[in-house]
Design an enzyme around this catalytic site. Structure first.
Site, short mmCIF file in Angstrom:
data_model
loop_
_atom_site.label_atom_id
_atom_site.label_comp_id
_atom_site.label_asym_id
_atom_site.label_seq_id
_atom_site.Cartn_x
_atom_site.Cartn_y
_atom_site.Cartn_z
N ASP A 1 -12.13 0.61 1.76
CA ASP A 1 -11.24 0.84 2.88
C ASP A 1 -12.06 1.19 4.12
O ASP A 1 -13.17 1.74 4.02
CB ASP A 1 -10.28 1.98 2.54
CG ASP A 1 -9.07 2.00 3.46
OD1 ASP A 1 -8.88 1.04 4.20
OD2 ASP A 1 -8.32 3.00 3.40
N GLU B 1 -8.19 2.17 -3.38
CA GLU B 1 -8.96 2.05 -2.14
C GLU B 1 -9.81 3.29 -1.92
O GLU B 1 -9.31 4.42 -2.01
CB GLU B 1 -8.01 1.85 -0.95
CG GLU B 1 -7.17 0.58 -1.06
CD GLU B 1 -6.29 0.37 0.17
OE1 GLU B 1 -6.36 1.22 1.09
OE2 GLU B 1 -5.57 -0.64 0.21
N GLU C 1 0.86 -1.19 0.00
CA GLU C 1 0.00 0.00 0.00
C GLU C 1 0.90 1.23 0.00
O GLU C 1 1.83 1.34 0.80
CB GLU C 1 -0.92 0.03 1.21
CG GLU C 1 -1.83 1.27 1.21
CD GLU C 1 -2.79 1.32 2.39
OE1 GLU C 1 -3.56 2.29 2.49
OE2 GLU C 1 -2.75 0.39 3.24
N GLU D 1 -6.54 -4.78 8.59
CA GLU D 1 -5.55 -3.72 8.79
C GLU D 1 -5.15 -3.66 10.26
O GLU D 1 -5.93 -4.03 11.15
CB GLU D 1 -6.14 -2.37 8.37
CG GLU D 1 -6.41 -2.21 6.90
CD GLU D 1 -6.91 -0.81 6.58
OE1 GLU D 1 -6.23 -0.10 5.82
OE2 GLU D 1 -7.98 -0.43 7.09
N ASN E 1 -4.68 4.97 -2.19
CA ASN E 1 -5.91 5.53 -1.64
C ASN E 1 -6.41 6.67 -2.54
O ASN E 1 -5.63 7.49 -3.04
CB ASN E 1 -5.68 6.08 -0.24
CG ASN E 1 -5.47 4.95 0.78
OD1 ASN E 1 -6.42 4.32 1.21
ND2 ASN E 1 -4.22 4.69 1.13
#
Length: 807
Positions: free
Chosen positions: A689, A659, A572, A746, A627
């Site tokens: 997310d 995300e 990520e 996460e 993101n």
């Protein structure tokens, strides 16, 4: 008198008398035609016209005399001396030229009388000189009183003719002057003829070489006729030439956009079509009218040569006065007296220019979209308002207003929708205020309201702020669609929060910042303790903007591992900012600053490009997750941007995972779903997310087939700590299995959490237990194909190492 009539009727051939009168009238009329040209000429041209006038009039008078003498029959043999006859012709020409010269020197009664006297005396001199050339068989006796009467009649007729003709500009005046002069000449001749008595004397011999009456009549008539025709021809040619030139000039003048008017002695002499149109009158109605009745200049001083002046032109119908600019030019060719003092005025209509100037002045002081005073005008009006309250003791508040949903409307519905919101907000602000309070637009979606009140200002400002919030809360309608409206307000008070315009504006802006920070849709008063905090955040925003431009940010990558075997399957991308003086700035500090200051889209695009470029350079085809901010997700060009980045970096679409959060979807739900579907069509994977923290998760999962669900770390970190958190994680994993959507946990930090998630068939893990975010050049253990067979540090080893570090 009886003797004169008897002489005329009994001793004259009346047919020749009529011929003499006609010749006299033709000559006098032609003379006045020439006289009108001579009056307006100067120099050599004037001398030429004067010579022709004297020749025509003198020969006409001389011809009249001798034809009338031929008509006279005393019953005796008669003849004429050639010398006296020629002398009389010269006298007539000289005196007639002299009389007209004096009369034309200056237009006055004195000059007309002096000219008439010379003309009358000249006619008399010609007549009696011609009589001296008369020879007959007898003695001629004269009556002195009758001679005096004849001279007087000639002088009176000539002076009266000059008075009547004046400048002789019109045909009627030329005819009148010619007729009166003819009567004077004929009266002088026939009264003079009545003054003689012939006593026959047969001893007097009339020589044979004397000119006979028939010969004299033919010669005189021919010569005089040619002279008169020549004079008329010259006048006709000159008139035709003048008319042609005048027509050309008039056509040019009428083609001019500006009004042109010719003025002499303060009266209109001529004008073009544009001027007639300006005043609303025909040319005939304007001629000889005083210009002062139509045109008023800015000063009473007369217009000088080449000078430009401004004034107003009053139309004849009494309508609104027309602002004009006047440019003057003297029209004097030096050869014509009639152009002396003639002035040509070019009159330019200034209405369009004034209107344009007024529009420019308005635009310089007002906002072009809303019509409110702009920033420059605000400074002036606010300074005047401060002076007023200082002098009157009134109170003043300044309210800074920011529209809450303007960027959303602008981005989602286009600039026209944004403009509609601004216009509607301006209208509502104006409707909420009464003079001397006023509203202004600073720019963008920021407005200022200045309130001047007589009472307690904090209370009055609070009441007005409440009314403004209410007025700006109702949706606006654009193209049949409701646009959300709302506002945040910051208030500063005079003199408590500042005594200058700059201080009040700055402090109201600080208060506005606090209102937006507190959730928007509210108003806040300025408090001095918040000043330093806000200044610090604004400094941070300015430095962040420069850091994005300079690419001073970096992207760190946190690994994601398969829960089953712990093998890294992707990363990520997480942005980091190593500030040169502040050190490492946490994302929780600068990401909100980027969102507040409109930098998040620019920042997000940079991270996307950097992450894709780095992932494309890895030997192993690992996935990269990036993101998307709510603003990015709702941008219409997002799919185009992603496609462009993939093409430029060469990254396969199936390796890119975007995300999104649930809150990002609900800014504009339909547009967000449309963008997600277009991204899926490119082959890009979409992950939800922070699952579980939103308010419509299940309906969202039903509306869009996500490729992955990421369980928020707030639930994962409480596994086995709080029963409810454990149940929620187990339920989400069960939901993912039922929908056939892989789940990622996460915030995994302990072996206990890893064991639980493996037991519940969680697909992937992310957290410090797997690996911390690191720079791209430290990822070779996972990204190089040559090291793919080598297992990365195990999760358990990482956990033991972390425990040793804690110890």
């Amino acid at each position: 008198m009886l003797k004169v009539l008897t002489c005329l009727t009994t001793e004259h051939d009346l047919r020749l008398v009529v011929v003499a009168g006609l010749i006299c009238f033709a000559a006098c009329f032609t003379a006045f035609r020439l006289y009108s040209r001579m009056r307006g000429a100067r120099g050599v041209v004037r001398a030429a016209w004067l010579l022709l006038t004297g020749l025509v009039s003198g020969s006409g008078v001389w011809a009249t005399h001798f034809i009338a003498m031929v008509a006279y029959s005393p019953g005796l043999k008669t003849g004429y001396s050639p010398a006296g006859t020629l002398l009389s012709l010269m006298i007539a020409v000289l005196f007639m030229a002299g009389g007209f010269a004096v009369a034309s020197a200056q237009r006055s009664r004195t000059n007309d009388l002096a000219g008439g006297l010379i003309l009358g005396v000249g006619v008399a001199a010609m007549h009696y000189t011609g009589m001296s050339a008369f020879v007959t068989q007898g003695f001629v006796q004269w009556e002195q009183a009758t001679i005096a009467a004849s001279v007087l009649a000639g002088v009176v007729g000539a002076a009266g003719a000059l008075q009547l003709a004046g400048r002789a500009r019109s045909l009627l005046r030329q005819l009148g002057g010619g007729l009166l002069l003819t009567l004077g000449i004929c009266a002088l001749h026939f009264i003079g003829m009545g003054a003689i008595t012939i006593v026959p004397d047969p001893s007097i011999d009339v020589p044979d070489q004397m000119l006979s009456g028939a010969v004299l009549t033919l010669a005189v008539s021919s010569i005089t006729g040619m002279i008169i025709l020549g004079g008329l021809g010259a006048v006709a040619i000159e008139s035709s030439t003048s008319r042609s030139a005048l027509d050309r000039i008039r056509r040019l003048a009428n083609a001019a956009y500006e009004g042109i008017v010719v003025v002499q002695d303060g009266r209109i002499n001529d004008a073009n079509a544009a001027f007639c149109q300006l005043v609303g009158l025909e040319l005939d109605a304007l001629l000889r009218a005083p210009l002062s009745g139509l045109l008023t200049l800015d000063t009473t001083a007369s217009i000088r040569e080449g000078e430009r002046r401004e004034g107003v032109l009053q139309p004849a119908d009494g309508g609104r006065a027309i602002p004009v600019e006047v440019f003057s030019r003297l029209m004097d060719d030096g050869a014509r007296r009639e152009t002396s003092g003639l002035t040509v005025l070019a009159v330019r209509d200034l209405r369009e220019r004034r209107s344009a100037e007024e529009k420019i002045r308005y635009l310089a002081e007002h906002d072009g979209l809303t019509g409110l005073p702009n920033r420059n005008s605000l400074q002036t009006r606010l300074a005047a308002a401060l002076d007023r309250v200082e002098a009157s003791g009134e109170s003043l508040s300044l309210i800074c207003i920011d529209l809450d949903h303007f960027k959303e409307a602008n981005d989602l519905h286009g600039h026209l929708a944004g403009d509609a919101l601004l216009v509607e907000a301006a209208r509502r602000l104006q409707d909420s205020l009464t003079a001397p309070s006023f509203a202004a637009r600073l720019g963008g979606d920021e407005f200022i309201v200045v309130q001047v009140a007589a009472g307690d200002q904090p209370a009055a400002a609070a009441e007005l702020a409440g009314r403004l919030l209410e007025a700006l809360s109702a949706p606006a309608v654009h193209e049949g669609r409701d646009l959300a409206m709302g506002a945040s307000l910051g208030v500063s008070l005079f003199p408590h929060d500042g005594r200058t315009a700059e201080a009040l504006l700055a402090n109201a802006d600080m208060a506005l910042y606090r209102a937006k920070e507190g959730g928007r849709g509210a108003y806040r008063f300025f408090k001095r303790e918040m000043d330093e905090t806000i200044r610090e955040r604004r400094t941070l925003a300015r430095e962040l903007r420069q850091a994005i431009i300079d690419e001073a940010l970096v992207v760190h990558y946190q690994p994601l591992a398969r829960a089953a075997d712990g093998e890294v399957c992707g990363f990520e991308a997480l942005v980091r900012w190593n500030h040169p003086t502040r050190g490492m700035v946490p994302p929780l500090e600068f990401i909100p600053v980027a969102e507040e200051n409109g930098l998040i889209a620019q920042l997000g695009e940079w991270v996307l490009r950097r992450a894709c470029a780095d992932a494309a350079s890895w030997e192993r085809p690992l996935r990269i997750a990036v993101n998307l901010s709510p603003l990015q997700l709702n941008q219409p060009n997002l799919p185009i941007l992603v496609h462009e980045v993939l093409v430029q970096t060469g990254l396969s679409p199936k390796r890119l995972e975007l995300e999104v959060t649930e809150s990002a979807l609900f800014k504009d739900y339909q547009r967000a779903l449309d963008n997600l579907r277009r991204l899926k069509a490119l082959g890009v994977r979409i992950a939800m997310d922070d699952f579980g923290t939103g308010f419509s998760s299940l309906s969202t999962l039903q509306s869009f087939p996500f490729d992955k669900i990421k369980i928020d770390k707030s639930f994962v970190e409480n596994i086995h700590r709080h029963d409810r958190a454990t149940v929620i994680v187990r339920a989400v994993l069960g939901l993912g299995r039922s929908l056939d959507i892989p789940c990622v946990a996460e915030g995994v930090e302990t072996q206990e959490q890893i064991d639980f998630l493996r037991g519940e068939d969680c697909a992937e893990l992310q957290g410090y237990a797997i690996g911390r975010p690191a720079a791209v050049d430290t990822l070779s253990a996972w990204t190089l194909a040559s090291k793919a067979a080598a297992s990365p540090p195990s999760v358990v080893a990482d956990e033991k190492a972390r425990k040793r570090k804690r110890a």
